[in-house]
Enzyme design. Structure first.
Site, PDB file in Angstrom:
ATOM      1  N   LYS A  10       0.829  -1.202   0.000  1.00 14.08           N
ATOM      2  CA  LYS A  10       0.000   0.000   0.000  1.00 14.08           C
ATOM      3  C   LYS A  10       0.874   1.267   0.000  1.00 14.08           C
ATOM      4  O   LYS A  10       2.090   1.188   0.222  1.00 14.08           O
ATOM      5  CB  LYS A  10      -0.916  -0.040   1.223  1.00 14.08           C
ATOM      6  CG  LYS A  10      -1.936  -1.189   1.207  1.00 14.08           C
ATOM      7  CD  LYS A  10      -2.812  -1.067   2.449  1.00 14.08           C
ATOM      8  CE  LYS A  10      -3.804  -2.178   2.600  1.00 14.08           C
ATOM      9  NZ  LYS A  10      -4.597  -2.013   3.843  1.00 14.08           N
ATOM     10  N   TYR A  50     -12.361  -2.098  -2.703  1.00 13.13           N
ATOM     11  CA  TYR A  50     -12.868  -2.129  -1.335  1.00 13.13           C
ATOM     12  C   TYR A  50     -14.391  -2.054  -1.273  1.00 13.13           C
ATOM     13  O   TYR A  50     -14.953  -1.552  -0.285  1.00 13.13           O
ATOM     14  CB  TYR A  50     -12.232  -0.990  -0.518  1.00 13.13           C
ATOM     15  CG  TYR A  50     -10.838  -1.321   0.011  1.00 13.13           C
ATOM     16  CD1 TYR A  50     -10.591  -2.519   0.696  1.00 13.13           C
ATOM     17  CD2 TYR A  50      -9.785  -0.435  -0.150  1.00 13.13           C
ATOM     18  CE1 TYR A  50      -9.327  -2.820   1.187  1.00 13.13           C
ATOM     19  CE2 TYR A  50      -8.512  -0.738   0.349  1.00 13.13           C
ATOM     20  CZ  TYR A  50      -8.293  -1.933   1.019  1.00 13.13           C
ATOM     21  OH  TYR A  50      -7.049  -2.235   1.522  1.00 13.13           O
ATOM     22  N   ASN A 113      -1.405   0.097   7.265  1.00 12.11           N
ATOM     23  CA  ASN A 113      -0.868  -1.213   7.654  1.00 12.11           C
ATOM     24  C   ASN A 113      -0.094  -1.906   6.531  1.00 12.11           C
ATOM     25  O   ASN A 113       0.018  -3.112   6.486  1.00 12.11           O
ATOM     26  CB  ASN A 113      -1.977  -2.096   8.238  1.00 12.11           C
ATOM     27  CG  ASN A 113      -3.145  -2.277   7.290  1.00 12.11           C
ATOM     28  OD1 ASN A 113      -3.070  -1.879   6.128  1.00 12.11           O
ATOM     29  ND2 ASN A 113      -4.212  -2.887   7.762  1.00 12.11           N
ATOM     30  N   HIS A 116      -1.768  -5.364   1.598  1.00 12.32           N
ATOM     31  CA  HIS A 116      -3.081  -5.992   1.395  1.00 12.32           C
ATOM     32  C   HIS A 116      -2.859  -7.401   0.855  1.00 12.32           C
ATOM     33  O   HIS A 116      -1.957  -7.628   0.058  1.00 12.32           O
ATOM     34  CB  HIS A 116      -3.911  -5.209   0.368  1.00 12.32           C
ATOM     35  CG  HIS A 116      -5.125  -5.987  -0.078  1.00 12.32           C
ATOM     36  ND1 HIS A 116      -6.309  -5.962   0.626  1.00 12.32           N
ATOM     37  CD2 HIS A 116      -5.315  -6.876  -1.101  1.00 12.32           C
ATOM     38  CE1 HIS A 116      -7.175  -6.791   0.036  1.00 12.32           C
ATOM     39  NE2 HIS A 116      -6.590  -7.340  -1.012  1.00 12.32           N
ATOM     40  N   GLU A 127     -10.411  -9.865  -7.021  1.00 13.30           N
ATOM     41  CA  GLU A 127      -9.397  -8.811  -6.972  1.00 13.30           C
ATOM     42  C   GLU A 127      -8.385  -8.954  -8.112  1.00 13.30           C
ATOM     43  O   GLU A 127      -7.983  -7.953  -8.707  1.00 13.30           O
ATOM     44  CB  GLU A 127      -8.696  -8.832  -5.609  1.00 13.30           C
ATOM     45  CG  GLU A 127      -9.649  -8.410  -4.487  1.00 13.30           C
ATOM     46  CD  GLU A 127      -9.105  -8.643  -3.080  1.00 13.30           C
ATOM     47  OE1 GLU A 127      -7.927  -9.042  -2.941  1.00 13.30           O
ATOM     48  OE2 GLU A 127      -9.867  -8.424  -2.115  1.00 13.30           O
TER      49      GLU A 127
END
Ligand code: IDP
Ligand code: MG
Length: 152
Positions: A10, A50, A113, A116, A127
Site C-alpha cells: 500500500k 474495497y 498497515n 493488502h 481482486e
C-alpha cells in the site's frame, strides 16, 4: 492446493521504502510472483477493490489512503498462498498482529498497515480480475521446478 492471490504494498509501504523488505519475506517463503506493477490507483479502482467496505465510517479515508501514492500490485502463486500470505501479513490491526508478521514488524495503525492480501478464494479471483489483465500474468517455472523437469 496451488492458489493465486492478490497482494498490494500500500502507499505507506511504498513511501517508507519497504518494498524490498516486504517482498523478501514473501519470496523467501517460496511464493512465486506471477504479476507485478506499480500504479497510482484511481478512485474508481480503489472503490471497486474495497466494495465490501462501502458505507462504513472509515470508507472515504480508506479510499483517500489507497489513492494517495503509487502502490505495488502483485499476484502471488503457491501452495495455499491465500491463507499463507494472510498469515505472514498478520492481523489488520498492527498492534494486535503477532511479532514476526509484516504488519506487526512494520506498522502501528490499521489506517496504514502497509500490505493488502486477498482473504478468500472468492476475493482473490475478484481482486485479480480487477487489477490485472490475463496478459499481465506470467506462467513461469522457478529453479526448483526446472530442475525437477530436467531430472524426469
Ligand atoms: P484486511 O486488510 O486485513 O483484509 P479489512 O477489514 O478488509 O482488513 O479492511 C481493509 C483495510 O481498511 C484495512 O487493511 C485497513 O487499512 C482499513 N481499515 C479496516 N478497518 C478499519 C477501521 O476500523 N478504521 C480505519 N481503517 C480501517
Ligand atoms: Mg480485506
Amino acid at each position: 492446493m496451488i492458489e493465486r492471490t492478490f497482494v498490494a504494498i500500500k502507499p505507506d509501504g511504498v513511501k517508507r521504502g519497504l518494498i524490498g523488505k516486504i517482498l523478501e519475506r514473501l519470496e523467501n517463503k517460496g511464493y512465486k510472483i506471477i504479476g507485478m506493477k506499480m500504479l497510482k490507483p484511481s478512485v474508481e479502482l480503489a472503490q471497486k477493490h474495497y466494495a465490501e467496505h462501502i458505507g462504513k465510517p472509515f470508507f472515504q479515508r480508506l479510499i483517500n489512503y489507497l489513492t494517495s501514492a503509487p502502490i505495488i500490485a502483485m499476484v502471488f502463486e503457491g501452495e495455499n498462498a491465500i491463507s499463507g500470505i494472510r498469515h505472514i501479513m498478520g492481523s489488520t490491526k498492527p498492534d494486535e498482529a503477532e511479532p514476526g508478521t509484516i504488519r506487526c514488524d512494520f506498522a502501528i495503525r490499521k489506517e496504514a498497515n502497509v500490505i493488502h492480501g486477498s482473504d478468500s478464494p472468492e476475493s482473490a479471483k475478484r481482486e485479480i480480475e480487477i487489477w490485472f489483465n490475463d496478459d499481465e500474468l506470467y506462467d513461469w517455472q522457478n529453479i526448483i521446478e526446472i530442475m525437477k523437469c530436467d531430472n524426469e
